[in-house]
Design a protein around this motif. Sequence first.
Motif, PDB file in Angstrom:
ATOM      1  N   LEU A 150      55.438 -90.096 -15.888  1.00  0.00           N
ATOM      2  CA  LEU A 150      54.172 -90.711 -16.279  1.00  0.00           C
ATOM      3  C   LEU A 150      53.818 -91.816 -15.291  1.00  0.00           C
ATOM      4  O   LEU A 150      54.692 -92.505 -14.772  1.00  0.00           O
ATOM      5  CB  LEU A 150      54.291 -91.295 -17.691  1.00  0.00           C
ATOM      6  N   VAL A 151      52.522 -91.999 -15.060  1.00  0.00           N
ATOM      7  CA  VAL A 151      52.052 -93.019 -14.135  1.00  0.00           C
ATOM      8  C   VAL A 151      51.369 -94.138 -14.923  1.00  0.00           C
ATOM      9  O   VAL A 151      50.855 -93.918 -16.022  1.00  0.00           O
ATOM     10  CB  VAL A 151      51.075 -92.391 -13.110  1.00  0.00           C
TER      11      VAL A 151
ATOM     12  N   ARG B 189      48.770 -85.726 -26.145  1.00  0.00           N
ATOM     13  CA  ARG B 189      48.740 -86.148 -24.748  1.00  0.00           C
ATOM     14  C   ARG B 189      48.654 -84.914 -23.842  1.00  0.00           C
ATOM     15  O   ARG B 189      49.323 -83.912 -24.073  1.00  0.00           O
ATOM     16  CB  ARG B 189      50.007 -86.941 -24.418  1.00  0.00           C
ATOM     17  N   MET B 190      47.811 -85.016 -22.824  1.00  0.00           N
ATOM     18  CA  MET B 190      47.710 -83.943 -21.844  1.00  0.00           C
ATOM     19  C   MET B 190      48.992 -83.882 -21.027  1.00  0.00           C
ATOM     20  O   MET B 190      49.493 -84.896 -20.549  1.00  0.00           O
ATOM     21  CB  MET B 190      46.525 -84.189 -20.912  1.00  0.00           C
ATOM     22  N   GLN B 191      49.532 -82.678 -20.890  1.00  0.00           N
ATOM     23  CA  GLN B 191      50.749 -82.504 -20.114  1.00  0.00           C
ATOM     24  C   GLN B 191      50.493 -81.495 -19.000  1.00  0.00           C
ATOM     25  O   GLN B 191      49.993 -80.398 -19.246  1.00  0.00           O
ATOM     26  CB  GLN B 191      51.893 -82.040 -21.016  1.00  0.00           C
ATOM     27  N   PHE B 192      50.853 -81.890 -17.783  1.00  0.00           N
ATOM     28  CA  PHE B 192      50.673 -81.032 -16.617  1.00  0.00           C
ATOM     29  C   PHE B 192      51.923 -80.192 -16.394  1.00  0.00           C
ATOM     30  O   PHE B 192      53.036 -80.700 -16.463  1.00  0.00           O
ATOM     31  CB  PHE B 192      50.481 -81.876 -15.352  1.00  0.00           C
TER      32      PHE B 192
ATOM     33  N   ILE C  17      46.330 -90.949 -20.139  1.00  0.00           N
ATOM     34  CA  ILE C  17      46.961 -90.613 -18.860  1.00  0.00           C
ATOM     35  C   ILE C  17      47.846 -89.385 -19.060  1.00  0.00           C
ATOM     36  O   ILE C  17      48.687 -89.363 -19.957  1.00  0.00           O
ATOM     37  CB  ILE C  17      47.802 -91.789 -18.341  1.00  0.00           C
ATOM     38  N   PRO C  18      47.675 -88.351 -18.248  1.00  0.00           N
ATOM     39  CA  PRO C  18      48.470 -87.133 -18.434  1.00  0.00           C
ATOM     40  C   PRO C  18      49.908 -87.297 -17.953  1.00  0.00           C
ATOM     41  O   PRO C  18      50.209 -88.125 -17.097  1.00  0.00           O
ATOM     42  CB  PRO C  18      47.729 -86.102 -17.582  1.00  0.00           C
ATOM     43  N   LEU C  19      50.773 -86.491 -18.525  1.00  0.00           N
ATOM     44  CA  LEU C  19      52.171 -86.435 -18.124  1.00  0.00           C
ATOM     45  C   LEU C  19      52.395 -85.257 -17.197  1.00  0.00           C
ATOM     46  O   LEU C  19      51.715 -84.234 -17.297  1.00  0.00           O
ATOM     47  CB  LEU C  19      53.069 -86.248 -19.354  1.00  0.00           C
ATOM     48  N   VAL C  20      53.351 -85.392 -16.309  1.00  0.00           N
ATOM     49  CA  VAL C  20      53.833 -84.260 -15.516  1.00  0.00           C
ATOM     50  C   VAL C  20      55.186 -83.889 -16.102  1.00  0.00           C
ATOM     51  O   VAL C  20      56.101 -84.712 -16.136  1.00  0.00           O
ATOM     52  CB  VAL C  20      53.967 -84.623 -14.024  1.00  0.00           C
ATOM     53  N   THR C  21      55.317 -82.665 -16.590  1.00  0.00           N
ATOM     54  CA  THR C  21      56.501 -82.312 -17.368  1.00  0.00           C
ATOM     55  C   THR C  21      57.420 -81.345 -16.635  1.00  0.00           C
ATOM     56  O   THR C  21      56.990 -80.560 -15.794  1.00  0.00           O
ATOM     57  CB  THR C  21      56.088 -81.672 -18.709  1.00  0.00           C
ATOM     58  N   GLY C  22      58.712 -81.421 -16.999  1.00  0.00           N
ATOM     59  CA  GLY C  22      59.698 -80.460 -16.513  1.00  0.00           C
ATOM     60  C   GLY C  22      59.918 -80.478 -15.019  1.00  0.00           C
ATOM     61  O   GLY C  22      60.063 -79.425 -14.397  1.00  0.00           O
ATOM     62  N   VAL C  23      59.982 -81.665 -14.415  1.00  0.00           N
ATOM     63  CA  VAL C  23      60.155 -81.770 -12.961  1.00  0.00           C
ATOM     64  C   VAL C  23      61.649 -81.754 -12.634  1.00  0.00           C
ATOM     65  O   VAL C  23      62.404 -82.612 -13.088  1.00  0.00           O
ATOM     66  CB  VAL C  23      59.507 -83.058 -12.418  1.00  0.00           C
ATOM     67  N   TYR C  24      62.078 -80.788 -11.843  1.00  0.00           N
ATOM     68  CA  TYR C  24      63.493 -80.644 -11.500  1.00  0.00           C
ATOM     69  C   TYR C  24      63.937 -81.785 -10.592  1.00  0.00           C
ATOM     70  O   TYR C  24      63.186 -82.224  -9.715  1.00  0.00           O
ATOM     71  CB  TYR C  24      63.724 -79.299 -10.815  1.00  0.00           C
ATOM     72  N   GLU C  25      65.172 -82.262 -10.791  1.00  0.00           N
ATOM     73  CA  GLU C  25      65.638 -83.462 -10.091  1.00  0.00           C
ATOM     74  C   GLU C  25      65.639 -83.318  -8.570  1.00  0.00           C
ATOM     75  O   GLU C  25      65.461 -84.303  -7.853  1.00  0.00           O
ATOM     76  CB  GLU C  25      67.043 -83.842 -10.565  1.00  0.00           C
ATOM     77  N   ASN C  26      65.834 -82.114  -8.052  1.00  0.00           N
ATOM     78  CA  ASN C  26      65.867 -81.923  -6.600  1.00  0.00           C
ATOM     79  C   ASN C  26      64.554 -81.400  -6.034  1.00  0.00           C
ATOM     80  O   ASN C  26      64.489 -81.015  -4.864  1.00  0.00           O
ATOM     81  CB  ASN C  26      67.000 -80.962  -6.227  1.00  0.00           C
ATOM     82  N   SER C  27      63.525 -81.380  -6.862  1.00  0.00           N
ATOM     83  CA  SER C  27      62.238 -80.876  -6.401  1.00  0.00           C
ATOM     84  C   SER C  27      61.586 -81.849  -5.425  1.00  0.00           C
ATOM     85  O   SER C  27      61.538 -83.056  -5.680  1.00  0.00           O
ATOM     86  CB  SER C  27      61.307 -80.663  -7.600  1.00  0.00           C
TER      87      SER C  27
END
Length: 357
Positions: free
Chosen positions: A176-177, A284-287, A323-333
């Motif tokens: 989240l930002v 909440r909007m989730q990307f 504010i939208p969330l960015v979800t499920g971001v892999y740690e090494n991405s």
Amino acid sequence: MIKSRRKMNYSLKSIDEYQKSFFEQMVFLSNQLNKGHPLFVPKNIERDFLEFKSGHSFDLNNHWRAFLLLDEVDAPVACAIVTRCKASAEKKSFLGFFESVKDCDLTLLFKSCEDYARTLDSTELIGPIQGSIFNSYKFKLDQKIFMGGDPVHPSYYPELWKDAGYSLVGRWENILVSRLVYLLKIFVSFLFSYRGKNLTARPYNPYKREEEIKLLYDLVIDSYSNMMAFTPISLEEFKHWNEIILDSNFERSFIFIQHKEEPIGFNIDLVLPFLKDGEEPSMRMQFAYVGKKRHLAEKARGVADIVMRYHILHRVLKPFGPIPLVTGVYENSPFRHWLLKSGYSVVGTYGLYGKKL
């Protein structure tokens, strides 16, 4: 060595062919253990265990065995299913559909799961993965914020796995930002639009549903193929495990990103529950963004800009809205590294565990 828990004379049942009564016990146990979870939705056999029916593509393409741990009066106290894709060259089996009461001695259950994985010539057992990473997977490692799409399980499950000798092998985050950075990102996405040179965004076409879903499937398979625990799945399985998303209204919330008219990624925005300690429940909007792995690192900034511009211009997002969330971001991405450098912060952490056999 599993830490000592309540001792009793446990027994174990297992099946590798569909039996409705067996899965009914698993459903009952899961619903009893999870009914207090803020995102609880009761499980049922037809929705949650359809893939194990004889003749289903998952059943045909995978080895699997389901285990049920019973106490002294034959009441279910824990369960799990081990799977391995027949077509995969990786010597890995997956452990999923796990449920357990808190004070249960799980030695017999984990040993039986691991022994079965060895018979499949696997050298590692990874989970929780409900058959595939395209279905539900991961444990939630924090309990402060819950949001739609989170795995639903008691908070003590990761400790049970660690006690059984499993260690963390993969981590994902929701990001989240702040409001200030969010407004700055909107401004920058328009100011430096040249960073998206040769990139365009187009909406999902509902009149070509099957073609669009096939394109979505191809992009997901390409992107996920370099992830831990990836195994190929059929288009049928992909549709089944994503039926809630695929039945959504996509006209404004689903876009494809193209590079010189070649589709390289997509973005889906879903309005889902957001529950935080001390705050009223909200939506909440989730990307969710996925792109072809060969493009993701080099074009992450341009893609983020064009997605932001598209959603602002089409009023999916508003500068002073949630504010939208960015979800499920892999740690090494590489996308995660760019997000964190750009002022985003982690608001949820999820983990996958593994054990060498």
